[in-house]
Design a protein around this motif. Structure first.
Motif, short mmCIF file in Angstrom:
data_model
loop_
_atom_site.label_atom_id
_atom_site.label_comp_id
_atom_site.label_asym_id
_atom_site.label_seq_id
_atom_site.Cartn_x
_atom_site.Cartn_y
_atom_site.Cartn_z
N LYS A 71 1.82 -43.72 45.76
CA LYS A 71 2.13 -44.58 46.91
C LYS A 71 3.24 -43.95 47.75
CE LYS A 71 0.65 -47.95 48.32
NZ LYS A 71 0.77 -49.34 48.46
N LEU A 72 4.25 -43.43 47.07
CA LEU A 72 5.36 -42.81 47.81
C LEU A 72 4.87 -41.63 48.61
CD1 LEU A 72 8.64 -42.51 45.72
CD2 LEU A 72 8.28 -43.65 47.88
N SER A 73 3.98 -40.82 48.00
CA SER A 73 3.54 -39.61 48.69
C SER A 73 2.63 -39.93 49.86
CB SER A 73 2.83 -38.66 47.71
OG SER A 73 1.67 -39.27 47.26
N LYS A 74 2.14 -41.17 49.92
CA LYS A 74 1.37 -41.56 51.10
C LYS A 74 2.26 -41.62 52.32
CE LYS A 74 -2.53 -43.89 49.21
NZ LYS A 74 -2.97 -45.08 48.52
N TYR A 75 3.53 -41.90 52.10
CA TYR A 75 4.46 -42.03 53.22
C TYR A 75 5.25 -40.75 53.46
CZ TYR A 75 3.42 -46.95 53.33
OH TYR A 75 2.77 -48.15 53.45
N ILE A 76 5.69 -40.11 52.37
CA ILE A 76 6.59 -38.98 52.55
C ILE A 76 6.02 -37.68 51.98
CG2 ILE A 76 8.66 -40.39 52.69
CD1 ILE A 76 9.21 -39.78 49.80
N GLY A 77 4.77 -37.69 51.52
CA GLY A 77 4.10 -36.47 51.09
C GLY A 77 4.86 -35.77 49.98
N SER A 78 5.03 -34.48 50.15
CA SER A 78 5.66 -33.69 49.09
C SER A 78 7.16 -33.91 49.03
CB SER A 78 5.35 -32.21 49.30
OG SER A 78 5.79 -31.83 50.58
N ASN A 79 7.69 -34.64 49.99
CA ASN A 79 9.13 -34.92 49.96
C ASN A 79 9.51 -35.86 48.81
OD1 ASN A 79 9.53 -33.35 52.16
ND2 ASN A 79 9.51 -35.04 53.62
N THR A 80 8.49 -36.37 48.12
CA THR A 80 8.77 -37.21 46.94
C THR A 80 9.68 -36.48 45.96
OG1 THR A 80 6.50 -37.95 47.21
CG2 THR A 80 7.63 -38.70 45.26
N LYS A 81 9.42 -35.17 45.88
CA LYS A 81 10.19 -34.37 44.92
C LYS A 81 11.68 -34.36 45.27
CE LYS A 81 7.13 -30.97 45.15
NZ LYS A 81 6.66 -29.60 45.02
N LEU A 82 11.96 -34.49 46.58
CA LEU A 82 13.37 -34.47 47.00
C LEU A 82 14.11 -35.72 46.53
CD1 LEU A 82 13.03 -33.10 50.61
CD2 LEU A 82 13.58 -31.87 48.54
N GLN B 291 -6.30 -40.98 60.02
CA GLN B 291 -6.49 -42.43 59.88
C GLN B 291 -6.03 -42.87 58.49
OE1 GLN B 291 -10.49 -43.70 60.20
NE2 GLN B 291 -9.96 -45.59 61.27
N TYR B 292 -5.56 -44.07 58.42
CA TYR B 292 -5.09 -44.68 57.15
C TYR B 292 -3.98 -43.86 56.50
CZ TYR B 292 -9.44 -47.12 57.91
OH TYR B 292 -10.47 -47.82 58.47
N GLN B 293 -3.13 -43.32 57.31
CA GLN B 293 -1.98 -42.55 56.81
C GLN B 293 -0.75 -43.45 56.84
OE1 GLN B 293 -1.39 -39.33 55.72
NE2 GLN B 293 0.73 -40.01 55.53
N GLY B 294 0.03 -43.39 55.79
CA GLY B 294 1.27 -44.15 55.78
C GLY B 294 2.25 -43.56 56.78
N VAL B 295 2.82 -44.41 57.62
CA VAL B 295 3.74 -43.94 58.65
C VAL B 295 4.99 -44.81 58.64
CG1 VAL B 295 2.06 -42.96 60.24
CG2 VAL B 295 2.58 -45.38 60.36
N VAL B 296 6.06 -44.22 59.17
CA VAL B 296 7.27 -45.00 59.35
C VAL B 296 7.37 -45.38 60.81
CG1 VAL B 296 9.77 -44.95 59.25
CG2 VAL B 296 8.46 -43.96 57.42
#
Lengths: 346, 180
Positions: free
Chosen positions: B15-26, B127-132
């Protein structure tokens, strides 16, 4: 002199004996033990010598403790006024009595039934019914309930009137037993309801609970699902029913294995691995996504071209304006086949 | 307060990576200290290791919250991000949507973003991408899921929905009792 000495000696010995007796009966304790002579009971709250009690002299210590306490009890009993009757000593035991603590908690008052509550609110008082009443018809005493009541009733009501609002052929005796049975059932229901209320169990208020004949669709589906996986092989070899595909397949629960507790560094590494796996996961081919991407690229390219063209045109236009004084021509922006010139044909 | 199970960690990170992608690792590997994700009452909390140690002194029954609540696991096992996580997600967001100032209020009331309220959108947002969601002054307002890709957005009617509202900072008032 010799006689006096002897007398002195004897007196001293007597005194010593008395002292010894007093010593043997007097008990000295740090905290004076509580004594309840009326119950023949003594409470010693002094601290126990535990190492001694655990040692080899355990029995001795226990015996001495018991002796001391018993001595105290007997001392107090002997301090009461004595009475001598027929050569025997009597003592009146007095003093406070000890209250034993309860083993069980104080009983909770029984919850009131619905009727009792209503009567209490209304201030109704229970009237005592007489055990038997005089019956003028039978000319004898009839019990209000119990033994011989039913027989008396039978004797008295050997004939029953059919009221006017009822069909003339109805069996009034059957009607009577029916109403009686209904009354009993109603009472039983109310009793159970009171029990349920006192135990705080929910009971459906009105209406009939779902019968097995008219179950809801979802309930039926659930039942079918459960039945399907309720075999020894958890439904692995269960043949499919004709409409089975409509049923949502329920998988048997697989228990989660417990992971050992990780320290923070391990946890971080563990989380990183999972995150990496998620990021690296190959995305599935999403056709609509791919098409959208293609459309976007085409559009952006077309836009670019258009803008370039526009820019060029504007350049040309300005050139025209300032460097040549030709009459502006129409139809310049037209793309494709040129419109036919000449006479208008109808 | 317990470590999140492997299965749930996967759901959460997905779920997190839907919004921030690979930045989850950060978020996991931070240079300023050891931060951990912990689960309590089906909610995921993000807190410094030191804070967690301090919190371990409190009886778990009496503990309401530690650190920042990122969201909760629903009864059906999905993860739902809470608005409280916005502070940590918005700096790492890969896809953003800017909302016109007159449509800001609609977003804060929990409504979806229409084309008429759309000011800017990150290029090539699928489409259907998590955005801020941001306001025009770059204040993060919440997060959502795009209903249309960027290319489609350009030709959409003014009343078509561009972005589904997932949560917004209006929830701090609207769902005060549910957020923790």
């Amino acid at each position: 002199m010799a006689v006096m000495d002897i007398i002195k000696e004897i007196l001293e010995k007597d005194e010593q004996n008395k002292n010894i007796a007093a010593e043997s009966t007097s008990v000295s304790k740090l905290i004076p033990p509580e004594c309840f002579p009326r119950d023949l009971m003594v409470f010693d709250t002094n601290e126990l010598n535990i190492p001694k009690l655990r040692g080899p002299d355990k029995e001795k210590e226990l015996l001495s403790l018991t002796r001391d306490c018993t001595q105290i009890l007997i001392n107090t009993i002997l301090s009461f006024p004595k009475e001598i009757k027929d050569g025997k000593v009597f003592v009146q035991l007095s003093g406070p009595s000890y209250n034993l603590p309860r083993e069980k908690p104080v009983p909770v008052p029984k919850p009131l039934t619905k009727w009792q509550k209503f009567a209490q609110d209304k201030g109704l008082r229970k009237k005592k019914k007489p055990k038997s009443t005089w019956d003028d018809v039978l000319q004898k005493w009839i019990p209000t309930y119990g033994y011989r009541k039913a027989a008396a009733e039978k004797e008295k009501n050997w004939v029953l009137e059919v009221p006017q609002n009822v069909h003339p052929n109805t069996d009034m005796f059957a009607e009577k037993t029916k109403t009686k049975k209904e009354n009993i059932a109603k009472n039983e229901y109310q009793r159970l309801r009171n029990v349920a209320a006192s135990r705080k169990i929910k009971v459906p208020k009105v209406g009939i609970p779902p019968m097995e004949t008219n179950l809801h669709v979802s309930q039926l589906k659930d039942a079918a699902n459960i039945a399907r996986i309720s075999t020894a092989s958890i439904g692995k070899f269960q043949p499919k029913l004709p409409e089975e595909k409509h049923l949502k397949q329920r998988k048997p629960l697989n228990r989660q294995k417990k992971r050992p507790l990780l320290n923070t560094d391990e946890e971080k590494q563990f989380n990183m691995n999972i995150a990496e796996g998620i990021v690296k996961k190959k995305p599935k081919l999403n056709i609509s996504k791919a098409v959208n991407k293609q459309i976007y690229e085409e559009q952006s390219q077309r836009n670019k071209e258009k803008q370039e063209k526009k820019g060029k045109k504007r350049k040309n236009f300005t050139n025209n304006k300032f460097h040549s004084k030709k009459k502006p021509k129409g139809q310049q922006g037209r793309v494709g086949k040129k419109k036919n010139t000449g006479r208008k044909r109808r | 307060m317990k470590q999140i199970s492997e299965e749930r960690t996967k759901i959460f990170f997905e779920k997190l990576s839907k919004y921030i992608g690979s930045n989850t690792k950060l978020l996991i590997d931070r240079p300023d200290g050891m931060y951990c994700f912990r689960e309590m009452n089906n909610r995921v909390y993000y807190a410094h290791e030191y804070l967690l140690k301090q919190a371990s002194n409190v009886h778990p029954d009496k503990l309401i919250s530690v650190g920042v609540c990122f969201g909760k696991f629903t009864k059906s096992g999905k993860f739902r991000l809470h608005i409280t996580a916005l502070h940590y997600i918005s700096p790492y967001a890969q896809y953003k949507i800017w909302v016109k100032s007159n449509a800001e209020q609609q977003v804060l009331y929990g409504h979806n973003i229409l084309k008429s309220g759309l000011a800017r959108i990150t290029e090539s947002t699928p489409q259907y991408q998590g955005v801020v969601i941001y306001s025009m002054s770059d204040v993060p307002l919440g997060f959502g899921v795009t209903a249309k890709c960027t290319a489609e957005c350009k030709h959409a009617d003014p009343l078509t929905v561009i972005c589904f509202n997932q949560s917004d900072i209006g929830e701090y008032i609207r769902c005060e009792d549910e957020l923790l």
